[in-house]
Design a protein around this motif. Structure first.
Motif, mmCIF file in Angstrom:
data_model
loop_
_atom_site.group_PDB
_atom_site.id
_atom_site.type_symbol
_atom_site.label_atom_id
_atom_site.label_comp_id
_atom_site.label_asym_id
_atom_site.label_seq_id
_atom_site.Cartn_x
_atom_site.Cartn_y
_atom_site.Cartn_z
ATOM 1 N N THR A 134 -19.629 0.092 -12.782
ATOM 2 C CA THR A 134 -20.231 -0.952 -11.965
ATOM 3 C C THR A 134 -21.618 -1.261 -12.487
ATOM 4 O O THR A 134 -22.272 -0.446 -13.116
ATOM 5 C CB THR A 134 -20.318 -0.527 -10.486
ATOM 6 O OG1 THR A 134 -21.074 0.677 -10.405
ATOM 7 C CG2 THR A 134 -18.940 -0.323 -9.910
ATOM 8 N N TYR A 178 -13.379 -10.582 -12.292
ATOM 9 C CA TYR A 178 -13.382 -9.144 -12.049
ATOM 10 C C TYR A 178 -14.125 -8.362 -13.140
ATOM 11 O O TYR A 178 -14.257 -7.151 -13.061
ATOM 12 C CB TYR A 178 -11.945 -8.627 -11.899
ATOM 13 C CG TYR A 178 -11.123 -8.707 -13.175
ATOM 14 C CD1 TYR A 178 -11.060 -7.630 -14.051
ATOM 15 C CD2 TYR A 178 -10.436 -9.875 -13.511
ATOM 16 C CE1 TYR A 178 -10.334 -7.713 -15.224
ATOM 17 C CE2 TYR A 178 -9.701 -9.955 -14.679
ATOM 18 C CZ TYR A 178 -9.658 -8.871 -15.537
ATOM 19 O OH TYR A 178 -8.936 -8.954 -16.703
ATOM 20 N N ALA A 202 -16.579 -3.524 -9.392
ATOM 21 C CA ALA A 202 -15.817 -2.588 -8.556
ATOM 22 C C ALA A 202 -15.213 -3.259 -7.318
ATOM 23 O O ALA A 202 -14.032 -3.035 -7.013
ATOM 24 C CB ALA A 202 -16.691 -1.405 -8.150
ATOM 25 N N ASP A 203 -15.984 -4.061 -6.596
ATOM 26 C CA ASP A 203 -15.463 -4.704 -5.384
ATOM 27 C C ASP A 203 -14.343 -5.692 -5.713
ATOM 28 O O ASP A 203 -13.369 -5.804 -4.978
ATOM 29 C CB ASP A 203 -16.576 -5.418 -4.617
ATOM 30 C CG ASP A 203 -17.530 -4.448 -3.933
ATOM 31 O OD1 ASP A 203 -17.151 -3.269 -3.733
ATOM 32 O OD2 ASP A 203 -18.657 -4.865 -3.598
ATOM 33 N N VAL A 224 -12.309 -5.534 -8.368
ATOM 34 C CA VAL A 224 -11.144 -4.746 -8.781
ATOM 35 C C VAL A 224 -10.452 -4.156 -7.555
ATOM 36 O O VAL A 224 -9.210 -4.139 -7.477
ATOM 37 C CB VAL A 224 -11.568 -3.651 -9.785
ATOM 38 C CG1 VAL A 224 -10.440 -2.669 -10.034
ATOM 39 C CG2 VAL A 224 -12.025 -4.282 -11.097
ATOM 40 N N LYS A 225 -11.217 -3.732 -6.594
ATOM 41 C CA LYS A 225 -10.638 -3.186 -5.349
ATOM 42 C C LYS A 225 -9.800 -4.261 -4.635
ATOM 43 O O LYS A 225 -8.732 -3.975 -4.109
ATOM 44 C CB LYS A 225 -11.758 -2.676 -4.441
ATOM 45 C CG LYS A 225 -11.278 -1.925 -3.238
ATOM 46 C CD LYS A 225 -12.452 -1.339 -2.458
ATOM 47 C CE LYS A 225 -11.960 -0.600 -1.247
ATOM 48 N NZ LYS A 225 -13.053 -0.018 -0.469
ATOM 49 N N GLU A 226 -10.277 -5.498 -4.647
ATOM 50 C CA GLU A 226 -9.504 -6.598 -4.043
ATOM 51 C C GLU A 226 -8.209 -6.853 -4.799
ATOM 52 O O GLU A 226 -7.174 -7.154 -4.203
ATOM 53 C CB GLU A 226 -10.341 -7.878 -3.980
ATOM 54 C CG GLU A 226 -11.372 -7.852 -2.870
ATOM 55 C CD GLU A 226 -12.029 -9.216 -2.675
ATOM 56 O OE1 GLU A 226 -11.288 -10.213 -2.560
ATOM 57 O OE2 GLU A 226 -13.267 -9.253 -2.630
ATOM 58 N N HIS A 239 -6.513 -4.551 -6.445
ATOM 59 C CA HIS A 239 -5.628 -3.439 -6.046
ATOM 60 C C HIS A 239 -4.941 -3.761 -4.716
ATOM 61 O O HIS A 239 -3.728 -3.591 -4.580
ATOM 62 C CB HIS A 239 -6.401 -2.131 -5.879
ATOM 63 C CG HIS A 239 -7.061 -1.615 -7.116
ATOM 64 N ND1 HIS A 239 -6.522 -1.715 -8.374
ATOM 65 C CD2 HIS A 239 -8.238 -0.969 -7.274
ATOM 66 C CE1 HIS A 239 -7.338 -1.146 -9.250
ATOM 67 N NE2 HIS A 239 -8.387 -0.704 -8.604
ATOM 68 N N HIS A 240 -5.727 -4.229 -3.756
ATOM 69 C CA HIS A 240 -5.160 -4.540 -2.440
ATOM 70 C C HIS A 240 -4.157 -5.691 -2.542
ATOM 71 O O HIS A 240 -3.084 -5.641 -1.947
ATOM 72 C CB HIS A 240 -6.271 -4.887 -1.446
ATOM 73 C CG HIS A 240 -5.754 -5.257 -0.101
ATOM 74 N ND1 HIS A 240 -5.295 -4.325 0.800
ATOM 75 C CD2 HIS A 240 -5.581 -6.467 0.488
ATOM 76 C CE1 HIS A 240 -4.865 -4.951 1.884
ATOM 77 N NE2 HIS A 240 -5.031 -6.244 1.720
ATOM 78 N N ARG A 270 -0.688 -4.706 -3.826
ATOM 79 C CA ARG A 270 -0.065 -3.605 -3.090
ATOM 80 C C ARG A 270 1.433 -3.837 -2.899
ATOM 81 O O ARG A 270 1.926 -4.948 -3.091
ATOM 82 C CB ARG A 270 -0.737 -3.441 -1.727
ATOM 83 C CG ARG A 270 -0.390 -4.555 -0.734
ATOM 84 C CD ARG A 270 -1.297 -4.531 0.481
ATOM 85 N NE ARG A 270 -0.995 -5.592 1.418
ATOM 86 C CZ ARG A 270 -1.410 -6.845 1.297
ATOM 87 N NH1 ARG A 270 -2.130 -7.229 0.262
ATOM 88 N NH2 ARG A 270 -1.095 -7.742 2.220
ATOM 89 N N VAL A 296 -1.268 0.831 -1.000
ATOM 90 C CA VAL A 296 -2.146 0.335 -2.059
ATOM 91 C C VAL A 296 -2.310 1.444 -3.093
ATOM 92 O O VAL A 296 -2.473 2.607 -2.747
ATOM 93 C CB VAL A 296 -3.534 -0.057 -1.492
ATOM 94 C CG1 VAL A 296 -4.488 -0.479 -2.603
ATOM 95 C CG2 VAL A 296 -3.395 -1.152 -0.447
ATOM 96 N N GLN A 334 -4.236 2.078 -7.128
ATOM 97 C CA GLN A 334 -5.087 1.476 -8.149
ATOM 98 C C GLN A 334 -4.208 0.925 -9.268
ATOM 99 O O GLN A 334 -3.372 1.636 -9.809
ATOM 100 C CB GLN A 334 -6.059 2.502 -8.715
ATOM 101 C CG GLN A 334 -7.144 2.876 -7.749
ATOM 102 C CD GLN A 334 -8.203 3.751 -8.386
ATOM 103 O OE1 GLN A 334 -8.078 4.207 -9.513
ATOM 104 N NE2 GLN A 334 -9.266 3.985 -7.653
#
Length: 189
Positions: A6, A60, A68-69, A71-73, A75-76, A79, A86, A88
C-alpha cells in the motif's frame, strides 16, 4: 498470492490517474507481457455481475503499487455469490484480466460469471457438469470466467493468451472464456 503493497494515495494522485485513463494508449498484443511486468502507470478493472447486479469500475494499481482498499473491493466483487464466501483473488489473475481487456480496446465491462468458488459450490457444479475440475483454480481464487458482449469467445481468448501468463479456456457453446494465473496452457474451442 502476490504481496499487496500500500502507498498513501492523495486526491491529486487519484485525479491524475483518472485523467490518465482517458489518454493512455492501449497496449498491443506484442507488449502485453510488458504490461503485466509493470509497464504503465495505472491498472483498471471493469466488471459487472448478472447474478448480483453489482458493477465494478476500479483503478486498483497506481505507479507500481496495488491499492489495498480497491483490491479488497475486487475480492468482494468476485466472491462466490451462491454462498457469499469471499476469498482473496490472486493479483496475477486480476492483472491478466485487466491486460486482456486493454488489448481488446473496449470500454465495455466484463460480465463475471464465476470468480472464487467455495468447495460446496464447486462440488455442486461438478455434479451437474463434466467440465468442472475437482481441483479448480476457482477454489484458490486464481481463476475467472468472463464474457464480453462486443467480442467473440475467440477474440477474448486470443487477448488473454497474448499475455502469456496463465491458462485460457474457450467455452464457445456457453459463450465465456476462463482465465487463470496457473501454468500457461489453453484448451477448448
Amino acid at each position: 498470492m502476490t504481496d499487496i503493497r500500500t502507498r498513501g494515495v492523495s486526491r491529486r494522485h487519484l485525479l491524475g490517474a483518472f485523467a490518465a485513463t482517458m489518454v493512455t494508449a492501449t497496449p498491443t498484443f506484442s507488449n502485453a507481457a510488458g504490461f503485466l511486468r509493470g509497464a504503465g502507470d495505472i491498472r483498471r478493472i471493469r466488471m459487472y455481475s448478472g447474478r448480483t447486479g453489482e458493477r465494478l469500475d476500479m483503478i486498483y494499481w497506481i505507479e507500481g503499487d496495488y491499492i489495498a482498499d480497491a483490491v479488497k473491493e475486487v475480492h468482494h466483487f468476485m466472491r462466490d455469490w451462491r454462498t457469499n464466501d469471499v476469498k482473496q483473488i490472486d493479483l496475477r489473475t486480476i492483472d491478466i484480466m485487466a491486460a486482456a481487456h486493454n488489448l481488446m480496446d473496449v470500454s465495455e465491462p466484463y460480465m463475471l460469471l464465476s470468480g472464487y468458488r467455495s468447495p460446496k459450490t464447486n462440488a455442486m457444479l461438478r455434479a451437474r457438469s463434466s467440465g468442472v475440475a475437482k481441483n479448480s483454480l476457482h477454489l484458490k481464487g486464481q481463476a475467472a470466467d468472463l464474457r464480453l458482449g462486443s467480442r467473440s469467445v475467440s477474440q477474448v481468448a486470443r487477448a488473454a493468451a497474448a499475455c502469456h501468463a496463465g491458462g485460457v479456456g474457450r467455452y464457445s457453446k456457453s459463450d465465456f472464456v476462463h482465465m487463470d494465473c496457473g501454468p500457461v496452457r489453453s484448451w477448448g474451442r
